[in-house]
Design an enzyme around this catalytic site. Structure first.
Site, PDB file in Angstrom:
ATOM      1  N   GLU A  37     -39.996 -17.853 -12.356  1.00 21.14           N
ATOM      2  CA  GLU A  37     -40.668 -18.680 -13.366  1.00 21.14           C
ATOM      3  C   GLU A  37     -40.602 -20.173 -12.988  1.00 21.14           C
ATOM      4  OE1 GLU A  37     -38.736 -18.165 -17.136  1.00 21.14           O
ATOM      5  OE2 GLU A  37     -40.369 -19.118 -18.270  1.00 21.14           O
ATOM      6  N   LYS A 104     -47.779 -17.623 -20.056  1.00 21.31           N
ATOM      7  CA  LYS A 104     -46.705 -16.925 -20.778  1.00 21.31           C
ATOM      8  C   LYS A 104     -47.063 -16.787 -22.260  1.00 21.31           C
ATOM      9  CE  LYS A 104     -41.612 -17.343 -21.215  1.00 21.31           C
ATOM     10  NZ  LYS A 104     -40.454 -18.189 -20.782  1.00 21.31           N
ATOM     11  N   CYS A 141     -40.919 -13.839 -17.907  1.00 18.08           N
ATOM     12  CA  CYS A 141     -39.644 -13.831 -18.628  1.00 18.08           C
ATOM     13  C   CYS A 141     -39.707 -13.167 -20.011  1.00 18.08           C
ATOM     14  CB  CYS A 141     -39.130 -15.272 -18.721  1.00 18.08           C
ATOM     15  SG  CYS A 141     -37.348 -15.379 -19.021  1.00 18.08           S
ATOM     16  N   GLY A 283      -7.967 -34.122 -11.237  1.00 17.40           N
ATOM     17  CA  GLY A 283      -6.605 -34.426 -11.642  1.00 17.40           C
ATOM     18  C   GLY A 283      -5.810 -33.130 -11.724  1.00 17.40           C
ATOM     19  N   SER A 285      -2.472 -31.150 -12.678  1.00 17.39           N
ATOM     20  CA  SER A 285      -1.278 -31.295 -13.518  1.00 17.39           C
ATOM     21  C   SER A 285      -0.219 -30.254 -13.200  1.00 17.39           C
ATOM     22  CB  SER A 285      -1.678 -31.138 -14.986  1.00 17.39           C
ATOM     23  OG  SER A 285      -2.045 -29.781 -15.224  1.00 17.39           O
ATOM     24  N   GLY A 286      -0.561 -29.313 -12.312  1.00 17.58           N
ATOM     25  CA  GLY A 286       0.318 -28.164 -12.119  1.00 17.58           C
ATOM     26  C   GLY A 286       0.081 -27.085 -13.155  1.00 17.58           C
ATOM     27  N   GLU A 395      -9.760 -25.265 -25.808  1.00 20.60           N
ATOM     28  CA  GLU A 395      -9.434 -26.662 -26.102  1.00 20.60           C
ATOM     29  C   GLU A 395     -10.635 -27.418 -26.652  1.00 20.60           C
ATOM     30  OE1 GLU A 395      -6.214 -27.269 -22.408  1.00 20.60           O
ATOM     31  OE2 GLU A 395      -8.126 -28.306 -22.392  1.00 20.60           O
TER      32      GLU A 395
END
Lengths: 536, 536
Positions: A37, A104, A141, A283, A285-286, A395
């Protein structure tokens, strides 16, 4: 089936990608080359379609492509305009020209889709196209997602094959739904369906490919791989009484968790590269989130393009550094360490006249991720490397993240991945590696933001095994708090979690984009007002 | 005409607001009380409408309201559901019950509107409602924007008045367009049109009220004020041959610039208060943008709720502090000063091993606004005050702003205000104050970010008098670079500006919301991909 990775807006480049496939299709004596598409424009072009110059340029690009079509018939997606209306269109090209155009009919305007914002639906009688004596129907689609729609109608008119051009974004489980849908359409129409999907990442969407041919009995007789480009030649069986034998390669599907991992890899790689970056900063952080993001980035971009930054604070545990170091070694990436104490101390001193000392609560905690965000952005500004953020969906849902802190960056790789799935993805990646690529201690330790001494996520949140199903029900399925209580969750907990989700909308609105892998991601999939007094 | 400020999702509160008006309408012997579009839910409710519990609760709220309707007929907006479909609806309530329901026929799905995402359009025969022997037609918003649509059709059926419930967001010049449209509808229908709009801010939208009655000749015979709640009793003239005399108060319209200022005040006040805040923090640089934002906030919230924070750096000029101090005194707001040098020095030292010293370019410049963003957010986290950001539309357009720096905050008051209009708004506010509320020196000095010695905006950008018309053409009118060159702008300049706009999309995506005052704001009005290779 020409399953290609197009770039939104790269009209010239997209046409060149298609030209390569058309030449190859002719060389391999294919009769018909089918593209996804809106292959000329890339998908979704969003408000670019409202620019007359964009539509004009896309039509010129199509004309240029059509001239190159010799030796086979090509069906390509483009944006057409006619009498001031704009259409999501497919062009049937042959012998150097556009021979016919399909518009479409069904325009999705839900979830991540806004097609009624742009396009007029096709209407009126269908045209079938004859290719080497075979009558071919063309659909796009959403046209194939409805019973009794364009696929059935064209078959009733005599189509012996129906092709379906797609820009069908991935979510977990989508490919199986899609193949059930294709089987239903083929059975209903009593003819084979050739489903060609695009592949690649585009902002928050990942297109997974897995282009498929189902025969007239609904059986999958060819399937291209997921998450990579593919040129798959297929001998489409026209007869209903074929033996269901493979008509081309049938690539097996990966297990659900592996498939999700690959979607994240592709989404990340394409966001980075299509936006002109080669390298990323993360970053580290472990913790498990940043470890997973680093693994995905290393898989997607190559370890040499991934740069870890360790930014320990006065509250960081020893294992946060040692675990991050071990990860860096395992992945073979580069890393730098910058302790944040000097800026941390400076901020506390600068703020003392205004907010005092002692336990500053959230104000004190948030300073630390914001220092890290500032450091990462300074390194990014200096090096031209893109910052990947590491927050997960759990989070993002409850707002357990710091705006302009750990949320600072260009692409949020796992923003649609619930925390419990973060663990599953790490375990799966380690299993496939045959070793603890992500260190065992990272998987074993309890999640902590380490913004004050002895802090654990469970101080503020229920365990993720409890939280994630609530989030999934409330966010993805629009369950109410009452539904959740009826399902056995403690009422006070449900009320608290739902309230946290509602109140964090303002943070999510300022989050970077990230790949969608569930049925409802934060972003254009879920358009809730920030100013909202409803508690439900 | 009950022009009220509803709160999205506050179903109980909205119904209570309407109850007060219904009681008053009956007391004042009004026959008909008309409320805005979706007055039960607030507008736009966005994806709340996809929650079955929200729709159910809104219908219960309507039933509760209907019971209270005695002594007059009330037309109120709500979300109806029927056979699994959802409608943008108006209920005609009388004698304690819902007597009839109208479904909006025309569903806008362009610009900031997504109504086809949610609603099914009304269809089939219209019902007229009889109120004291007068036949009344009911329509909703977009229904009145089309010639030969529901207004004309209902008049042809015999409607003697057509009411139109609205949630019509403000942009500069909108009220005049609206009244032209109403005049055209009334003339076409040969009957008066009663147009009732909501008032108030909702995230990025400002609803300006200005509810209006036009008589059958198209003349405005009543107009409620803009930007404030109003209960306006009007004797609607039924006869075409009325003398065009006022049927109620006709509030004059404010001049364009003043009107825009008031829109910003209302948008800001409602975002702050509806989200549960009372006070705001603003970083004051002594520049014109932050000065204007402080003036707007003081007008909207009261000076005692506005807290300025001066955060000078090693590059700040003397006048940046003295001008900010003068503004603080003029507005009567409180302020604090926190010099950023300690954190600035700490960051430079921490980054030295990675990026060296000397001229760090953009990396070095951006550290400063990011320190300021961190300070403001720490003060916000500690005090519960919302941070207002101060970037204007010209900066947002070309990316002349620092993500997580000056872009950090909850509401971006002037993000849709081009810089040249910033100057005009300040001059207008000073004129109305009859004194230099915003200090003359702030208006006189050349704009500077003061992130390095002797820096001026014109180092990186063309003068705003040149830039703003280019921005307006490219953003609001979708002009192409070629169009702009044809209009006489220098080609290299046009290419550079257009490229800056395209490349800054990623920044805008992470910007806080702010009030829309132009015909195309950044946000849901302009949905461009970040990943976008088109250069047009």
């Amino acid at each position: 089936m020409c399953q290609r990775n197009f770039v939104v807006g790269d009209l010239e480049g997209n046409v060149d990608r298609m030209t390569d496939d058309i030449v190859r299709a002719a060389d391999e004596h294919c009769d018909l080359a089918v593209f996804p598409e809106l292959s000329v424009t890339g998908y979704p072009p969003e408000d670019l379609v409202l620019k007359a110059s964009f539509v004009n340029d896309n039509r010129r690009a199509l004309e240029k492509l059509a001239v190159r079509v010799t030796g086979c018939v090509a069906v390509v997606g483009f944006v057409d305009s006619h009498d001031g209306r704009i259409y999501n269109a497919a062009a049937v090209c042959a012998d150097g020209e556009v021979r016919g155009v399909y518009y479409k009919h069904r325009l999705p305007n839900y979830a991540v889709f806004d097609e009624q914002r742009y396009f007029t639906p096709g209407s009126g009688a269908y045209s079938l196209f004859e290719v080497r004596g075979v009558k071919v129907g063309v659909t796009i689609c959403e046209d194939a997602w409805v019973s009794g729609g364009p696929v059935a109608d064209q078959a009733a008119m005599g189509a012996q094959i129906v092709v379906n051009l797609n820009g069908s974004p991935f979510h977990r489980g989508k490919v199986r739904l899609r193949e059930e849908m294709l089987a239903a359409r083929a059975l209903e129409a009593s003819c084979p369906v050739v489903y060609v999907n695009m592949v690649g990442g585009q902002d928050e969407l990942v297109f997974d490919g897995a282009s498929t041919v189902v025969d007239a009995t609904g059986k999958v007789v060819a399937r291209a791989p997921q998450f990579e480009e593919s040129f798959l030649a297929v001998d489409v069986p026209l007869s209903r009484s074929n033996d269901g034998a493979p008509a081309g390669a049938v690539t097996p599907l990966a297990p659900d968790v592996t498939e999700t991992y690959e979607a994240l890899v592709l989404g990340t790689r394409d966001y980075v590269r299509k936006n002109g970056f080669t390298d990323v900063l993360i970053g580290l952080s472990g913790g498990i989130d940043s470890s997973l993001v680093a693994a995905i980035a290393a898989d997607g971009l190559g370890a040499e393009h991934v740069h870890g930054v360790l930014m320990p604070s006065r509250y960081s545990s020893d294992h946060s550094l040692s675990d991050a170091d071990e990860l860096v070694r395992n992945l073979g990436i580069e890393s730098t360490t910058i302790a944040i104490e000097p800026a941390h101390a400076a901020f506390l001193a600068m703020l003392e006249p205004s907010i005092g000392t002692g336990d500053l609560g959230l104000a004190g905690e948030n300073i630390q991720p914001r220092i890290r965000g500032t450091l990462l952005m300074a390194l990014s500004n200096q090096s031209g490397r893109l910052v990947l953020t590491t927050g997960n969906k759990s989070e993002m849902a409850v707002g357990y993240a710091t705006l302009y802190g750990d949320m600072a960056g260009g692409y949020a790789v796992i923003k649609d991945v619930p925390k419990t799935l973060v663990f599953a993805l790490c375990r799966d990646r380690n299993e496939r590696a045959g070793r603890a690529l992500i260190p065992a201690s990272v998987l074993a330790k309890p999640p902590s933001a380490e913004l004050r001494p002895d802090q654990y996520d469970t101080d503020s949140l229920p365990p993720y095994e409890v939280l994630d199903p609530i989030l999934e029900a409330y966010i993805e399925r629009d369950s109410t708090a009452a539904d959740l209580v009826a399902a056995g969750y403690e009422e006070a907990l449900v009320r608290r979690v739902v309230r946290m989700i509602d109140l964090a909308e303002y943070k999510r609105r300022q989050a970077p984009p990230g790949p969608r892998i569930t049925t409802k991601a934060f972003g254009k999939d879920r358009r809730l007002p920030i100013t909202n007094a409803f508690r439900g």
